[in-house]
Design a protein around this motif. Sequence first.
Motif, PDB file in Angstrom:
ATOM      1  N   ILE A  34    -128.721 -35.073 -33.159  1.00 47.91           N
ATOM      2  CA  ILE A  34    -128.811 -34.016 -34.168  1.00 47.91           C
ATOM      3  C   ILE A  34    -129.891 -33.008 -33.790  1.00 47.91           C
ATOM      4  O   ILE A  34    -129.696 -31.798 -33.880  1.00 47.91           O
ATOM      5  N   THR A  35    -131.039 -33.512 -33.341  1.00 49.59           N
ATOM      6  CA  THR A  35    -132.131 -32.628 -32.928  1.00 49.59           C
ATOM      7  C   THR A  35    -131.712 -31.763 -31.759  1.00 49.59           C
ATOM      8  O   THR A  35    -131.931 -30.550 -31.759  1.00 49.59           O
ATOM      9  N   VAL A  36    -131.104 -32.361 -30.753  1.00 52.95           N
ATOM     10  CA  VAL A  36    -130.709 -31.615 -29.565  1.00 52.95           C
ATOM     11  C   VAL A  36    -129.621 -30.600 -29.900  1.00 52.95           C
ATOM     12  O   VAL A  36    -129.597 -29.505 -29.351  1.00 52.95           O
ATOM     13  N   MET A  37    -128.724 -30.931 -30.836  1.00 52.84           N
ATOM     14  CA  MET A  37    -127.711 -29.949 -31.246  1.00 52.84           C
ATOM     15  C   MET A  37    -128.398 -28.722 -31.843  1.00 52.84           C
ATOM     16  O   MET A  37    -128.006 -27.597 -31.564  1.00 52.84           O
ATOM     17  N   GLY A  38    -129.436 -28.934 -32.622  1.00 50.49           N
ATOM     18  CA  GLY A  38    -130.184 -27.809 -33.180  1.00 50.49           C
ATOM     19  C   GLY A  38    -130.879 -27.005 -32.099  1.00 50.49           C
ATOM     20  O   GLY A  38    -130.874 -25.773 -32.115  1.00 50.49           O
ATOM     21  N   VAL A  39    -131.466 -27.707 -31.135  1.00 52.38           N
ATOM     22  CA  VAL A  39    -132.116 -27.039 -30.008  1.00 52.38           C
ATOM     23  C   VAL A  39    -131.070 -26.258 -29.226  1.00 52.38           C
ATOM     24  O   VAL A  39    -131.273 -25.101 -28.859  1.00 52.38           O
ATOM     25  N   GLY A  40    -129.925 -26.880 -28.998  1.00 48.28           N
ATOM     26  CA  GLY A  40    -128.843 -26.223 -28.263  1.00 48.28           C
ATOM     27  C   GLY A  40    -128.369 -24.967 -28.957  1.00 48.28           C
ATOM     28  O   GLY A  40    -128.108 -23.951 -28.318  1.00 48.28           O
ATOM     29  N   ARG A  41    -128.284 -25.005 -30.264  1.00 50.39           N
ATOM     30  CA  ARG A  41    -127.848 -23.829 -31.012  1.00 50.39           C
ATOM     31  C   ARG A  41    -128.876 -22.706 -30.903  1.00 50.39           C
ATOM     32  O   ARG A  41    -128.522 -21.541 -30.786  1.00 50.39           O
ATOM     33  N   HIS A  42    -130.136 -23.069 -30.918  1.00 50.51           N
ATOM     34  CA  HIS A  42    -131.190 -22.061 -30.723  1.00 50.51           C
ATOM     35  C   HIS A  42    -131.035 -21.421 -29.342  1.00 50.51           C
ATOM     36  O   HIS A  42    -131.129 -20.204 -29.200  1.00 50.51           O
ATOM     37  N   TYR A  43    -130.787 -22.249 -28.330  1.00 49.60           N
ATOM     38  CA  TYR A  43    -130.619 -21.732 -26.975  1.00 49.60           C
ATOM     39  C   TYR A  43    -129.377 -20.843 -26.864  1.00 49.60           C
ATOM     40  O   TYR A  43    -129.375 -19.865 -26.117  1.00 49.60           O
ATOM     41  N   GLU A  44    -128.319 -21.183 -27.580  1.00 50.09           N
ATOM     42  CA  GLU A  44    -127.108 -20.359 -27.547  1.00 50.09           C
ATOM     43  C   GLU A  44    -127.387 -18.978 -28.131  1.00 50.09           C
ATOM     44  O   GLU A  44    -126.938 -17.968 -27.587  1.00 50.09           O
ATOM     45  N   ASN A  45    -128.114 -18.934 -29.240  1.00 48.12           N
ATOM     46  CA  ASN A  45    -128.464 -17.638 -29.829  1.00 48.12           C
ATOM     47  C   ASN A  45    -129.323 -16.823 -28.859  1.00 48.12           C
ATOM     48  O   ASN A  45    -129.133 -15.618 -28.704  1.00 48.12           O
ATOM     49  N   GLU A  46    -130.265 -17.491 -28.212  1.00 51.56           N
ATOM     50  CA  GLU A  46    -131.109 -16.806 -27.234  1.00 51.56           C
ATOM     51  C   GLU A  46    -130.262 -16.310 -26.058  1.00 51.56           C
ATOM     52  O   GLU A  46    -130.437 -15.182 -25.581  1.00 51.56           O
ATOM     53  N   ALA A  47    -129.327 -17.134 -25.602  1.00 54.19           N
ATOM     54  CA  ALA A  47    -128.470 -16.750 -24.484  1.00 54.19           C
ATOM     55  C   ALA A  47    -127.601 -15.551 -24.846  1.00 54.19           C
ATOM     56  O   ALA A  47    -127.412 -14.640 -24.030  1.00 54.19           O
ATOM     57  N   ASP A  48    -127.074 -15.533 -26.060  1.00 58.82           N
ATOM     58  CA  ASP A  48    -126.279 -14.385 -26.498  1.00 58.82           C
ATOM     59  C   ASP A  48    -127.134 -13.118 -26.478  1.00 58.82           C
ATOM     60  O   ASP A  48    -126.732 -12.084 -25.935  1.00 58.82           O
ATOM     61  N   ARG A  49    -128.308 -13.213 -27.087  1.00 57.83           N
ATOM     62  CA  ARG A  49    -129.187 -12.041 -27.209  1.00 57.83           C
ATOM     63  C   ARG A  49    -129.611 -11.517 -25.841  1.00 57.83           C
ATOM     64  O   ARG A  49    -129.459 -10.329 -25.526  1.00 57.83           O
ATOM     65  N   LEU A  50    -130.134 -12.409 -25.007  1.00 57.73           N
ATOM     66  CA  LEU A  50    -130.600 -11.977 -23.687  1.00 57.73           C
ATOM     67  C   LEU A  50    -129.442 -11.605 -22.777  1.00 57.73           C
ATOM     68  O   LEU A  50    -129.560 -10.679 -21.968  1.00 57.73           O
ATOM     69  N   GLY A  51    -128.327 -12.304 -22.910  1.00 55.85           N
ATOM     70  CA  GLY A  51    -127.161 -12.003 -22.090  1.00 55.85           C
ATOM     71  C   GLY A  51    -126.666 -10.582 -22.313  1.00 55.85           C
ATOM     72  O   GLY A  51    -126.290  -9.882 -21.361  1.00 55.85           O
ATOM     73  N   MET A  52    -126.691 -10.133 -23.563  1.00 55.55           N
ATOM     74  CA  MET A  52    -126.293  -8.758 -23.856  1.00 55.55           C
ATOM     75  C   MET A  52    -127.264  -7.771 -23.215  1.00 55.55           C
ATOM     76  O   MET A  52    -126.861  -6.741 -22.691  1.00 55.55           O
ATOM     77  N   ARG A  53    -128.533  -8.095 -23.259  1.00 55.27           N
ATOM     78  CA  ARG A  53    -129.540  -7.206 -22.651  1.00 55.27           C
ATOM     79  C   ARG A  53    -129.396  -7.181 -21.125  1.00 55.27           C
ATOM     80  O   ARG A  53    -129.494  -6.124 -20.507  1.00 55.27           O
ATOM     81  N   PHE A  54    -129.158  -8.354 -20.523  1.00 57.29           N
ATOM     82  CA  PHE A  54    -128.941  -8.408 -19.072  1.00 57.29           C
ATOM     83  C   PHE A  54    -127.699  -7.604 -18.698  1.00 57.29           C
ATOM     84  O   PHE A  54    -127.701  -6.862 -17.709  1.00 57.29           O
ATOM     85  N   ALA A  55    -126.630  -7.761 -19.475  1.00 60.39           N
ATOM     86  CA  ALA A  55    -125.382  -7.025 -19.202  1.00 60.39           C
ATOM     87  C   ALA A  55    -125.624  -5.522 -19.265  1.00 60.39           C
ATOM     88  O   ALA A  55    -125.169  -4.774 -18.386  1.00 60.39           O
ATOM     89  N   ALA A  56    -126.341  -5.082 -20.290  1.00 64.14           N
ATOM     90  CA  ALA A  56    -126.617  -3.651 -20.439  1.00 64.14           C
ATOM     91  C   ALA A  56    -127.433  -3.124 -19.257  1.00 64.14           C
ATOM     92  O   ALA A  56    -127.135  -2.047 -18.729  1.00 64.14           O
ATOM     93  N   LYS A  57    -128.440  -3.898 -18.838  1.00 64.73           N
ATOM     94  CA  LYS A  57    -129.258  -3.465 -17.691  1.00 64.73           C
ATOM     95  C   LYS A  57    -128.441  -3.398 -16.410  1.00 64.73           C
ATOM     96  O   LYS A  57    -128.740  -2.608 -15.521  1.00 64.73           O
ATOM     97  N   ALA A  58    -127.394  -4.222 -16.330  1.00 62.65           N
ATOM     98  CA  ALA A  58    -126.539  -4.228 -15.144  1.00 62.65           C
ATOM     99  C   ALA A  58    -125.446  -3.165 -15.223  1.00 62.65           C
ATOM    100  O   ALA A  58    -124.640  -3.034 -14.310  1.00 62.65           O
ATOM    101  N   GLY A  59    -125.418  -2.419 -16.325  1.00 64.28           N
ATOM    102  CA  GLY A  59    -124.446  -1.344 -16.461  1.00 64.28           C
ATOM    103  C   GLY A  59    -123.181  -1.702 -17.217  1.00 64.28           C
ATOM    104  O   GLY A  59    -122.251  -0.909 -17.286  1.00 64.28           O
ATOM    105  N   PHE A  60    -123.136  -2.909 -17.785  1.00 68.74           N
ATOM    106  CA  PHE A  60    -121.970  -3.325 -18.561  1.00 68.74           C
ATOM    107  C   PHE A  60    -122.191  -3.012 -20.037  1.00 68.74           C
ATOM    108  O   PHE A  60    -123.325  -2.932 -20.503  1.00 68.74           O
ATOM    109  N   ASP A  61    -121.108  -2.869 -20.759  1.00 65.90           N
ATOM    110  CA  ASP A  61    -121.182  -2.610 -22.192  1.00 65.90           C
ATOM    111  C   ASP A  61    -121.472  -3.926 -22.919  1.00 65.90           C
ATOM    112  O   ASP A  61    -120.638  -4.834 -22.903  1.00 65.90           O
ATOM    113  N   PRO A  62    -122.636  -4.061 -23.556  1.00 68.27           N
ATOM    114  CA  PRO A  62    -122.977  -5.318 -24.226  1.00 68.27           C
ATOM    115  C   PRO A  62    -122.069  -5.625 -25.418  1.00 68.27           C
ATOM    116  O   PRO A  62    -122.036  -6.762 -25.895  1.00 68.27           O
TER     117      PRO A  62
END
Length: 109
Positions: A34-62
Amino acid sequence: THAVRSHSYRTMIVMQGLGHLSGGNAVSELGQIITVMGVGRHYENEADRLGMRFAAKAGFDPRGMLAAMHMLSRVSQSNPGLVGHLLATHPPIPERIAHIKAELKTMGK
């Protein structure tokens, strides 16, 4: 983003620490999951947020992330078992869509 932020490694460290603290019994193992699922969900939100920023910096539409989440939502409605099982450690799709929209707004998109 998961690799850049070492999410798998960090999750493994959390699991190891919880295993040592709990003594490894069945109830404590459930608590670890249960704890790790919560940690994993936090990481997924972080991955979404940063992934959009990385995509934008690479010239892709976030906004592609939002389109992908809407596609997952449609697939989930037609086959809830498949998507639910594959994304069990991820935040619910509507929650991710809300976070993505908020992040796009901060990015001016």
